[in-house]
Design an enzyme around this catalytic site. Sequence first.
Site, PDB file in Angstrom:
ATOM      1  N   TRP A 203     -42.769 -14.560  -9.390  1.00 63.56           N
ATOM      2  CA  TRP A 203     -43.948 -15.423  -9.527  1.00 63.56           C
ATOM      3  C   TRP A 203     -45.119 -14.675  -8.904  1.00 63.56           C
ATOM      4  O   TRP A 203     -45.003 -14.159  -7.792  1.00 63.56           O
ATOM      5  CB  TRP A 203     -43.676 -16.735  -8.778  1.00 63.56           C
ATOM      6  CG  TRP A 203     -44.768 -17.746  -8.879  1.00 63.56           C
ATOM      7  CD1 TRP A 203     -45.436 -18.129 -10.010  1.00 63.56           C
ATOM      8  CD2 TRP A 203     -45.321 -18.517  -7.801  1.00 63.56           C
ATOM      9  NE1 TRP A 203     -46.356 -19.103  -9.706  1.00 63.56           N
ATOM     10  CE2 TRP A 203     -46.307 -19.355  -8.361  1.00 63.56           C
ATOM     11  CE3 TRP A 203     -45.067 -18.592  -6.427  1.00 63.56           C
ATOM     12  CZ2 TRP A 203     -47.043 -20.251  -7.593  1.00 63.56           C
ATOM     13  CZ3 TRP A 203     -45.794 -19.484  -5.666  1.00 63.56           C
ATOM     14  CH2 TRP A 203     -46.772 -20.299  -6.239  1.00 63.56           C
TER      15      TRP A 203
ATOM     16  N   ASP B 274     -36.991 -19.836  -2.459  1.00 63.26           N
ATOM     17  CA  ASP B 274     -38.024 -20.578  -3.173  1.00 63.26           C
ATOM     18  C   ASP B 274     -37.293 -21.435  -4.201  1.00 63.26           C
ATOM     19  O   ASP B 274     -36.619 -20.911  -5.084  1.00 63.26           O
ATOM     20  CB  ASP B 274     -38.994 -19.602  -3.854  1.00 63.26           C
ATOM     21  CG  ASP B 274     -40.115 -20.351  -4.563  1.00 63.26           C
ATOM     22  OD1 ASP B 274     -40.049 -21.593  -4.669  1.00 63.26           O
ATOM     23  OD2 ASP B 274     -41.057 -19.689  -5.018  1.00 63.26           O
TER      24      ASP B 274
ATOM     25  N   LYS C   3     -42.385 -29.640 -10.530  1.00 61.65           N
ATOM     26  CA  LYS C   3     -41.782 -29.548 -11.861  1.00 61.65           C
ATOM     27  C   LYS C   3     -40.778 -30.670 -12.094  1.00 61.65           C
ATOM     28  O   LYS C   3     -40.821 -31.340 -13.109  1.00 61.65           O
ATOM     29  CB  LYS C   3     -41.071 -28.208 -12.037  1.00 61.65           C
ATOM     30  CG  LYS C   3     -41.719 -27.050 -11.322  1.00 61.65           C
ATOM     31  CD  LYS C   3     -42.811 -26.394 -12.115  1.00 61.65           C
ATOM     32  CE  LYS C   3     -43.592 -25.465 -11.198  1.00 61.65           C
ATOM     33  NZ  LYS C   3     -44.546 -24.642 -11.896  1.00 61.65           N
TER      34      LYS C   3
HETATM   35  C1  LIG Z   1     -41.244 -19.664  -8.449  1.00 60.85           C
HETATM   36  C2  LIG Z   1     -42.293 -20.657  -8.049  1.00 60.85           C
HETATM   37  N1  LIG Z   1     -42.456 -20.944  -6.759  1.00 60.85           N
HETATM   38  C3  LIG Z   1     -43.362 -21.818  -6.348  1.00 60.85           C
HETATM   39  C4  LIG Z   1     -44.198 -22.464  -7.245  1.00 60.85           C
HETATM   40  C5  LIG Z   1     -45.231 -23.380  -6.682  1.00 60.85           C
HETATM   41  O1  LIG Z   1     -45.097 -24.691  -6.983  1.00 60.85           O
HETATM   42  P1  LIG Z   1     -46.155 -25.756  -6.487  1.00 60.85           P
HETATM   43  O2  LIG Z   1     -47.025 -26.053  -7.664  1.00 60.85           O
HETATM   44  O3  LIG Z   1     -45.325 -26.896  -6.051  1.00 60.85           O
HETATM   45  O4  LIG Z   1     -46.948 -25.172  -5.380  1.00 60.85           O
HETATM   46  C6  LIG Z   1     -44.077 -22.191  -8.604  1.00 60.85           C
HETATM   47  C7  LIG Z   1     -44.975 -22.822  -9.562  1.00 60.85           C
HETATM   48  O5  LIG Z   1     -45.280 -22.335 -10.613  1.00 60.85           O
HETATM   49  C8  LIG Z   1     -43.104 -21.269  -9.013  1.00 60.85           C
HETATM   50  O6  LIG Z   1     -42.941 -20.952 -10.294  1.00 60.85           O
END
Ligand SMILES: Cc1ncc(COP(=O)(O)O)c(C=O)c1O
Length: 420
Positions: A148, A230, A266
Site C-alpha cells: 500500500w 496491517d 472496508k
Molecule cells: C493495506 C491497507 N492498510 C491500511 C489502509 C487504511 O485504511 P483506513 O482508510 O482505515 O485508514 C488501507 C486502505 O486503503 C489499506 O489498503
Amino acid sequence: ARVFYSSGNGPSKGEQVPQAAPVAVFKLTQDFTKDQFPTKVNLGVGAYRTDEGQTWVLPVVKRAEKIIVSDDRLNHEYLPILGLPEFRSSVSRIALGDDSPAIQENRVGAVQCLGGTGALRIGAEFLRCFYNGNNNTKTPIYVSAPTWENHGAVFTSAGFQDIRPYKYWDAQTRGLDFVGFLSDLESCPERSIFVLHACAHNPTGTDPTQDQWKQIAQVMMRRKLFVFFDFAYQGFASGNLENDAWALRYFVSRGFELFCAQSFSKNFGLYNERVGNLTIVSRDTDNLKRVLSQMEMIVRTTWSNPPSQGARVVALTLTSPELFSEWKDNVKTMADRILLMRSQLKAKLQALGTPGTWDHITEQIGMFSFTGLNPKQVEYLVKEKHIYLMSSGRINMCGLTTKNIDYVAESIHEAVTVVQ
Ligand SMILES: Cc1ncc(COP(=O)(O)O)c(C=O)c1O
Ligand SMILES: *[C@@H]1O[C@H](CO)[C@@H](O)[C@H](O)[C@H]1NC(C)=O
Ligand SMILES: *[C@@H]1O[C@H](CO)[C@@H](O)[C@H](O)[C@H]1NC(C)=O
C-alpha cells in the site's frame, strides 16, 4: 529562517512552498469523474461497489445507526483519550478470537484510532519513541515490495529514516516470492520492524499459506524482528472473519509481542467515519499498562480524542448477537461478489484467448487483483478505453459489474494484444 508567507514583501522564490504530487488513487478518481465517456470504468478506488456500481451502506450499519440516533442516553461528550470502552474491548474480539490466551492473561490492549492509517501512525510514533531505545529513528522499517503506497510514508512522517522493501511479489510467477521473503528476514538487522499484511495483501492479492506463515514466524522469532500487522481487509480474503485472522492469531499463539492496525473502513463500509483499532499484544499486564499510558500521551498531541459515531456503530454491531450475524452476512455478500467477478473476468479472458495465463485472477484474494498489465498497457486502457486503474496494474475487483465486465475483458484483451 524559511518563511512561506510574509505580508508586505512576499516570499522569495527559494522559500515558496513546493507543490506536492497528488495522491495517485484520488487523482485517478478525479480524472474518472471528469471523463464524459459513456462506458467509462473506475477500477482504481479502494472501496466496495455494488453490481450497480454504487457505494453500499451496509444494511447492518443502517440498523445500528437508527438504534444510536434514537438512544437518548448518548451525547457528544468527549470520549476517553484511548477511545470508546465498548469499542476497545468488544466482547466478540474478532481479531484475536474469544479464546485468545493473551486476552485471558490481560496482556492485550487497544487504542481506538482514526482508521487503519491512524492506527499505523500512532503505532509508528510509539515505536520511534520507545522501541530499540529512545527516539531511535534508525531502526529499519521493512515494507513489502510492493505495498500500500502509504506504508513507507506513514513511518517516514513518524520520524523513521530507514524504510526498506522486503521481497514479496514475483512478477514472473505472479505469486509470492517466498524464498526472497525468507532471505530478507534472514539478512536484515536484528530487531528490524516488519509491516505484514494480515490478509488480502494490497495490492497483490497474494498471501502466504499457513505453512509459509509458520516459517515466517519462526525466522522472525529467532531474529528478534518486530511484527506490525496491517489488518485492513478482515473478511475480504475468505468471506470468513476467523479464517482471515489466522496469521495474526498464530503469531500471538507463538508468544510474539506485536502491534496490529485494524481498519473497519472496508469491512463495515465506514470509510469516512475513520474507525480503526490498534491492538497491542504485550508480554505482561504491567508492561501493557505502561505502553498504554504512553499511547495516551501520543494520542493527546495527535487528535486528543477520537470520534464516536463509527466506533459506536462497530461496537454495537459486535456486541449484539443479532447485528453481529447480520454483519457477517453483509461481509459475505461483499466477498462473494468479488469472487464472482474474479471467476467471470478470468473466464472471459480465457474465452477471448487473451495471451498469457489468467489463473492468478482467481488465485488472488481480497479486493484487489494484480493483473500483471504493464504501465504501457495500463496507459492504453486509461487513454483509449476510459478504464481507470493504478499504473501498477492493480484493479479493484468491485469496480467490475455484470454490465461492464465484457467491455473490460475485451479492452484488456486489446491492450495485451496491441501493446507489448
Ligand atoms: C493495506 C491497507 N492498510 C491500511 C489502509 C487504511 O485504511 P483506513 O482508510 O482505515 O485508514 C488501507 C486502505 O486503503 C489499506 O489498503
Ligand atoms: C480492539 O482491540 C482489542 C484488543 O485486541 C479488542 O479486544 C477489541 O475487541 C478490538 N475492538 C474491535 C471493535 O474489534
Ligand atoms: C529524534 O532523532 C532525530 C534524528 O536523530 C532528531 O532529528 C530529532 O530531533 C529527535 N527528536 C527527539 C524528540 O529527540
